[in-house]
Design a protein around this motif. Structure first.
Motif, PDB file in Angstrom:
ATOM      1  N   ALA A  22     -23.965 -31.619  32.473  1.00  0.00           N
ATOM      2  CA  ALA A  22     -24.568 -30.406  33.032  1.00  0.00           C
ATOM      3  C   ALA A  22     -24.483 -30.405  34.556  1.00  0.00           C
ATOM      4  O   ALA A  22     -24.245 -29.360  35.177  1.00  0.00           O
TER       5      ALA A  22
ATOM      6  N   PRO B 185     -24.919 -21.089  32.580  1.00  0.00           N
ATOM      7  CA  PRO B 185     -24.185 -19.900  32.135  1.00  0.00           C
ATOM      8  C   PRO B 185     -24.305 -18.718  33.095  1.00  0.00           C
ATOM      9  O   PRO B 185     -23.388 -17.892  33.171  1.00  0.00           O
TER      10      PRO B 185
ATOM     11  N   VAL C 215     -24.684 -28.745  25.849  1.00  0.00           N
ATOM     12  CA  VAL C 215     -25.750 -28.100  25.077  1.00  0.00           C
ATOM     13  C   VAL C 215     -25.904 -28.720  23.688  1.00  0.00           C
ATOM     14  O   VAL C 215     -26.935 -28.517  23.041  1.00  0.00           O
TER      15      VAL C 215
ATOM     16  N   ARG D 195     -21.942 -21.888  17.384  1.00  0.00           N
ATOM     17  CA  ARG D 195     -21.472 -21.570  18.741  1.00  0.00           C
ATOM     18  C   ARG D 195     -19.956 -21.496  18.781  1.00  0.00           C
ATOM     19  O   ARG D 195     -19.371 -20.631  19.447  1.00  0.00           O
TER      20      ARG D 195
ATOM     21  N   HIS E 182     -14.267 -24.548  26.011  1.00  0.00           N
ATOM     22  CA  HIS E 182     -15.572 -24.759  25.370  1.00  0.00           C
ATOM     23  C   HIS E 182     -15.398 -25.198  23.923  1.00  0.00           C
ATOM     24  O   HIS E 182     -16.019 -26.171  23.470  1.00  0.00           O
TER      25      HIS E 182
ATOM     26  N   GLN F 270     -26.806 -14.040  31.709  1.00  0.00           N
ATOM     27  CA  GLN F 270     -25.361 -13.865  31.815  1.00  0.00           C
ATOM     28  C   GLN F 270     -25.012 -12.459  32.314  1.00  0.00           C
ATOM     29  O   GLN F 270     -24.118 -12.291  33.153  1.00  0.00           O
TER      30      GLN F 270
ATOM     31  N   ALA G 162     -19.669 -26.863  29.084  1.00  0.00           N
ATOM     32  CA  ALA G 162     -20.761 -26.339  28.271  1.00  0.00           C
ATOM     33  C   ALA G 162     -21.084 -27.225  27.081  1.00  0.00           C
ATOM     34  O   ALA G 162     -22.065 -26.976  26.365  1.00  0.00           O
TER      35      ALA G 162
ATOM     36  N   GLU H 134     -16.521 -28.895  22.541  1.00  0.00           N
ATOM     37  CA  GLU H 134     -17.619 -28.957  21.575  1.00  0.00           C
ATOM     38  C   GLU H 134     -17.172 -29.633  20.279  1.00  0.00           C
ATOM     39  O   GLU H 134     -17.910 -30.424  19.690  1.00  0.00           O
TER      40      GLU H 134
END
Length: 481
Positions: A355, A296, A388, A209, A331, A419, A385, A335
């Protein structure tokens, strides 16, 4: 299907004391003699089995510490091949999208057709991901991945032919986009074979990702540079090379494994649709999949409306780049932090709280913020995000192995589709309301929808479903093969 999953750490055995007497082994008629029985492999105390490609831990105080976190993922040779292939193909796709858009505009002079080239990269995902999802489980993963890459390379090669009409270019673009969810879903499912179903898988998905987000920042810049020295078709040639490189890496860098589910006698379409019904019919899997999709769908609103918002607040066109890249930067940073600094247990703990609040930074748009505050809000929304990472583990735990390829393909197709839908709805709403109100409204409405999903995910958590629901789910898993 055989895989390389790690054994749980508590499966190591305590060796028998040297002076212990082995118990007698009863002789069963027809069974091999006791001395013909091969003992099961025993791991040293405290040392768990590891995925193939990683050197086993040595219980030696002088031995170097085993790699942890993202380094442990890169220690798996097969993952390195998958990672490199992903990097090649992703950069190629981003460059081709830009080059193809310029080529279509050069041939037609139509802004509509040029914009449609981008849209066609999203719309076929739902078709390919729904109708061809069965491919991911019906055939060996390595074969599927290599064939997908070769088909995409062939489509790109036809785009290079000067006689190919604009309609043909757009059709080929659709075909590449329809193949993409099958490829991505198959690769996601194959990662569980390469890395196991635990923390290595979660971190491997996280790395892919991060590369995807980075490609949006680097790929368009690289494409712009290429177009200054090459023609649009020359830049598209680079894409064909990257697809072939990806096919070679996957073909020679990963092991051949059998398919998850054999040919059940039905058609591929029937098998794909049946798998989708089973996946979406499972309450737990459905709730988790929606938690992947819904945030998203709303978070893309500020990106879709970045140009009109920049114009509304009177910032120069150069500021548009900041608005477009802020979310990706947030993001990537979040992450990397969550994947490297938090334990698997803590990653699981933050899924629902993060979330639930991830879209709230968009509400700042209600006050029509200037560039600095808008950039900060977008970076925070991008950081949201990071939930996830833990959700990946929940999803792979909830989906039965024989449906995993189809589930991952459907997940990818749905994510891209929602999206695209979110962008379209944001643009439609901006025809009737000011842009800043549309973005703020997306944050509020998205938060409400996500809170409802959070409640559903909690209700379907293992141990909270009723006994009847648990039995029904188990029955579906047994009959799904």
């Amino acid at each position: 299907m055989p895989n390389d999953r790690s054994a749980p750490a508590d499966t190591s055995r305590t060796p028998t004391a040297p002076d212990a007497v082995a118990p007698a082994v009863p002789v069963v008629p027809g069974a091999p003699a006791p001395d013909a029985v091969t003992p099961a492999p025993v791991h040293p105390p405290g040392v768990a089995a590891v995925p193939e490609g990683v050197a086993p831990a040595v219980p030696d105080a002088l031995a170097p510490a085993a790699p942890r976190g993202y380094r442990a993922v890169f220690a798996v040779a097969e993952f390195r091949a998958v990672f490199a292939a992903h990097l090649f193909s992703l950069l190629g796709v981003v460059v081709s999208e830009l080059a193809l858009t310029v080529l279509v505009y050069d041939l037609t002079g139509s802004p509509l057709l040029s914009a449609l080239t981008f849209a066609l990269g999203l719309l076929p995902y739902l078709i390919g991901g729904t109708l061809f999802a069965g491919v991911a489980d019906r055939y060996p993963a390595r074969r599927v991945l290599v064939v997908c890459d070769l088909l995409c390379a062939a489509c790109v090669a036809v785009m290079l032919v000067p006689a190919t009409p604009v309609a043909g270019l757009l059709a080929l673009r659709c075909l590449v986009a329809a193949i993409a969810p099958v490829f991505t879903g198959t690769r996601m499912a194959a990662l569980t074979d390469i890395l196991g179903e635990g923390d290595l898988y979660v971190l491997g998905r996280s790395l892919l990702r991060i590369v995807s987000q980075s490609a949006m920042l680097i790929g368009f810049g690289a494409g712009g540079v290429l177009l200054t020295v090459l023609s649009p078709r020359g830049a598209i040639t680079v894409t064909a090379v990257t697809f072939l490189a990806s096919a070679a890496l996957l073909g020679f860098g990963t092991r051949a494994r059998p398919a998850r589910s054999g040919d059940g006698g039905g058609t591929l379409l029937k098998e794909s649709l049946a798998g989708a019904r089973l996946i979406l019919g499972d309450r737990r899997v459905r709730a988790l999949m929606l938690l992947f999709w819904v945030p998203p769908m709303f978070v893309v609103a500020p990106e879709a409306l970045a140009a009109p918002y920049a114009d509304a607040i009177g910032v120069p066109s150069a500021a548009l780049g900041l608005l477009l890249c802020s979310m990706a930067v947030g993001h990537i940073g979040a992450e990397l932090f969550v994947g490297s600094a938090l334990s698997p247990r803590n990653r699981s703990r933050i899924v629902l709280p993060v979330a639930a609040v991830g879209l709230l930074p968009l509400v700042v748009y209600a006050v029509r913020p200037g560039l600095p505050l808008a950039v900060a809000a977008l970076a925070l929304a991008g950081a949201g995000a990071a939930y996830v990472i833990g959700l990946d583990q929940w999803f792979v735990d909830a989906v039965p192995e024989e449906l995993r390829g189809r589930a991952m393909t459907l997940l990818t197709a749905g994510l891209m589709t929602v999206q695209g839908l979110g962008m379209a709805l944001a643009g439609l709403a901006a025809e009737f309301f000011p842009v800043h109100q549309v973005v703020a409204g997306s944050g509020i409405l998205g938060t409400v929808c996500t809170l409802l999903l959070v409640a559903e995910v909690r209700a379907t958590a293992p141990g909270r479903m009723s006994d009847t629901e648990g039995r029904d789910r188990a029955d579906r898993h047994v009959t799904s093969g």
